[in-house]
Design a protein around this motif. Structure first.
Motif, mmCIF file in Angstrom:
data_model
loop_
_atom_site.group_PDB
_atom_site.id
_atom_site.type_symbol
_atom_site.label_atom_id
_atom_site.label_comp_id
_atom_site.label_asym_id
_atom_site.label_seq_id
_atom_site.Cartn_x
_atom_site.Cartn_y
_atom_site.Cartn_z
ATOM 1 N N ARG A 49 -74.503 31.708 30.628
ATOM 2 C CA ARG A 49 -75.280 31.091 29.964
ATOM 3 C C ARG A 49 -76.519 30.451 30.843
ATOM 4 O O ARG A 49 -77.573 30.568 30.588
ATOM 5 C CB ARG A 49 -74.976 29.811 29.242
ATOM 6 C CG ARG A 49 -73.792 30.077 28.171
ATOM 7 C CD ARG A 49 -73.121 28.910 27.506
ATOM 8 N NE ARG A 49 -72.199 29.497 26.691
ATOM 9 C CZ ARG A 49 -71.343 28.658 26.084
ATOM 10 N NH1 ARG A 49 -71.380 27.289 26.182
ATOM 11 N NH2 ARG A 49 -70.309 29.033 25.384
ATOM 12 N N VAL A 50 -76.061 29.996 31.984
ATOM 13 C CA VAL A 50 -77.051 29.607 32.957
ATOM 14 C C VAL A 50 -77.760 30.467 33.626
ATOM 15 O O VAL A 50 -79.034 30.447 33.671
ATOM 16 C CB VAL A 50 -76.102 28.732 34.244
ATOM 17 C CG1 VAL A 50 -77.232 28.304 35.328
ATOM 18 C CG2 VAL A 50 -75.500 27.588 33.617
ATOM 19 N N GLN A 53 -80.361 31.465 30.852
ATOM 20 C CA GLN A 53 -81.663 30.434 30.833
ATOM 21 C C GLN A 53 -82.585 30.457 31.971
ATOM 22 O O GLN A 53 -83.722 30.316 31.559
ATOM 23 C CB GLN A 53 -80.541 29.013 30.753
ATOM 24 C CG GLN A 53 -81.499 27.729 31.174
ATOM 25 C CD GLN A 53 -80.907 26.671 31.369
ATOM 26 O OE1 GLN A 53 -80.445 25.699 30.621
ATOM 27 N NE2 GLN A 53 -80.791 26.329 32.785
ATOM 28 N N THR A 59 -82.398 29.955 24.993
ATOM 29 C CA THR A 59 -80.951 29.881 24.731
ATOM 30 C C THR A 59 -80.538 28.781 23.783
ATOM 31 O O THR A 59 -80.912 27.636 23.925
ATOM 32 C CB THR A 59 -80.080 29.670 25.945
ATOM 33 O OG1 THR A 59 -80.560 30.855 27.042
ATOM 34 C CG2 THR A 59 -78.677 29.871 26.074
ATOM 35 N N TYR A 89 -71.465 21.566 30.504
ATOM 36 C CA TYR A 89 -72.778 22.135 30.252
ATOM 37 C C TYR A 89 -73.714 21.612 31.408
ATOM 38 O O TYR A 89 -74.251 22.613 32.078
ATOM 39 C CB TYR A 89 -73.234 22.000 29.058
ATOM 40 C CG TYR A 89 -72.727 22.677 27.819
ATOM 41 C CD1 TYR A 89 -71.532 23.661 27.982
ATOM 42 C CD2 TYR A 89 -73.079 22.288 26.580
ATOM 43 C CE1 TYR A 89 -70.859 24.111 26.819
ATOM 44 C CE2 TYR A 89 -72.119 22.571 25.338
ATOM 45 C CZ TYR A 89 -71.238 23.583 25.608
ATOM 46 O OH TYR A 89 -70.444 23.943 24.484
ATOM 47 N N LEU A 94 -76.890 23.961 32.775
ATOM 48 C CA LEU A 94 -77.665 24.113 31.582
ATOM 49 C C LEU A 94 -78.511 22.996 31.411
ATOM 50 O O LEU A 94 -78.476 21.892 31.936
ATOM 51 C CB LEU A 94 -76.993 24.060 30.377
ATOM 52 C CG LEU A 94 -76.126 25.264 30.104
ATOM 53 C CD1 LEU A 94 -75.474 25.175 28.802
ATOM 54 C CD2 LEU A 94 -77.036 26.489 29.986
ATOM 55 N N THR A 99 -82.617 24.691 27.192
ATOM 56 C CA THR A 99 -81.676 25.245 26.136
ATOM 57 C C THR A 99 -81.199 24.056 25.198
ATOM 58 O O THR A 99 -81.098 23.000 25.547
ATOM 59 C CB THR A 99 -80.155 25.298 27.101
ATOM 60 O OG1 THR A 99 -80.422 26.746 28.103
ATOM 61 C CG2 THR A 99 -78.991 25.670 26.176
#
Length: 355
Positions: A49-50, A53, A59, A89, A94, A99
């Motif tokens: 996810r990072v 992003q 995201t 997160y 994040l 995000t």
């Protein structure tokens, strides 16, 4: 060619497209807050996810609190698990300004999409979903309506934000396939409103638990990201191994030893076989000492950031309030578009627009 092989064959071209035009993609990902996030989440989803992003992909991360009761009777401690997840997160990297982090239950318009989406799938399609079958078997209970429709809930999660990219492992590929089916059937039946989301099969390693089984909160074999160094040492010390002095990587016959070797290898960026050779005849005591040191050293920066974030008592509330507001605005817009496509708008202004 099965769906996994077909999807895997598309990955090189898809990853090139993401690198060339990240702003053309919207990612929806998330998890159910059934417990604390652990090393499996870190290597399996959080890092990816990072990366997305930071590449510029828009995201969305849903903390699916409503779905906690999909396969269990209560939602005990769900608010605690939600807050702990947000801290992980943030500690992973994040950025809530980039995000959108939101909770499922706080976005009513998203959940309203379930009704028209359910009209687009059959009972047979839902019953043969692997997650529905496996969760029902694991629960030992009769099939609930919520569990049966779980894949359609996930389709609503993906499509409410017009998500067109979903990071998944092989086990969750059928959920993306169903979301593609829902999008395609809605577009054919009503209006071309939704993209058909593409699965992004990640290169994340499979993280075994300390006992060699899949790392899982329910198995009690996980190292949570929120643990202290002492708590980590304790759970590793209590891991069952065997009486064989020579350490070897053999997941089938020596699952406990192999689980510890795999955990240490991931944290050290090494191979479990190499660590086994390094330990040799020093036994499980040395294996546990090395694994404890590897995990605690690896997680030390994450834990330090986490403690710093947790010191701001209003931080998580502020992030969820902002993320929920953004998600609500988007969901309401999408729901309005769905109603209009279905001819279910009733104001004079809307009726004139349809005419």
């Amino acid at each position: 060619m099965d769906s996994f092989l077909a999807s895997a064959a598309r990955m090189p071209a898809l990853k090139e497209r993401i690198l060339d035009a990240p702003d053309q993609f919207r990612v929806l990902t998330g998890e159910r807050p059934t417990g604390l996030l652990h090393l499996g989440h870190y290597f399996g989803t959080l890092q990816e996810r990072v990366r997305l992003q930071n590449r510029g992909v828009r995201t969305f991360v849903v903390i699916a609190d409503y779905q906690v009761i999909t396969d269990r009777d209560t939602a005990n401690n769900v608010s605690i698990h939600v807050r702990e997840a947000v801290l992980d997160y943030l500690a992973t990297g994040l950025d809530p300004t980039e995000t959108t982090i939101f909770t499922h239950s706080a976005v009513p318009a998203l959940n309203q999409l379930l009704v028209p989406f359910l009209s687009l799938v059959s009972d047979a399609e839902l019953r043969r979903n692997p997650t529905v079958k496996s969760e029902m078997a694991a629960s030992g209970r009769s099939l609930s309506g919520l569990l049966l429709t779980y894949p359609v809930h996930q389709a609503a999660d993906i499509l409410f934000c017009k998500g067109n990219l979903v990071p998944v492992g092989r086990d969750n590929l059928p959920h993306v396939e169903l979301a593609r089916t829902v999008a395609r059937r809605f577009n054919d039946r009503f209006a071309p409103l939704f993209p058909e989301p593409e699965p992004l099969i990640t290169d994340a390693p499979e993280v075994p638990g300390l006992d060699g089984r899949k790392m899982s909160k329910s198995y009690g074999n996980a190292i949570s990201l929120a643990m202290t160094a002492d708590e980590t040492a304790d759970v590793i010390r209590r891991t069952r191994t065997d009486g064989i002095r020579r350490i070897a990587f053999d997941p089938v016959t020596r699952p406990g030893v192999s689980g510890l070797l795999s955990t240490a290898a991931l944290c050290l960026g090494s191979r479990p076989e190499d660590i086994a050779d390094q330990i040799g005849d020093k036994g499980s005591g040395e294996l546990k000492r090395l694994t404890t040191e590897a995990v605690n050293s690896f997680l030390a920066p994450h834990r330090a950031r986490r403690v710093e974030m947790a010191a701001d008592v209003a931080l998580v509330d502020d992030i969820l309030q902002e993320g929920n507001a953004r998600a609500n605005q988007m969901a309401e817009t999408t729901l309005d578009e769905v109603r209009q496509a279905m001819g279910m708008t009733y104001s004079i202004r809307d009726q004139k627009r349809q005419l």
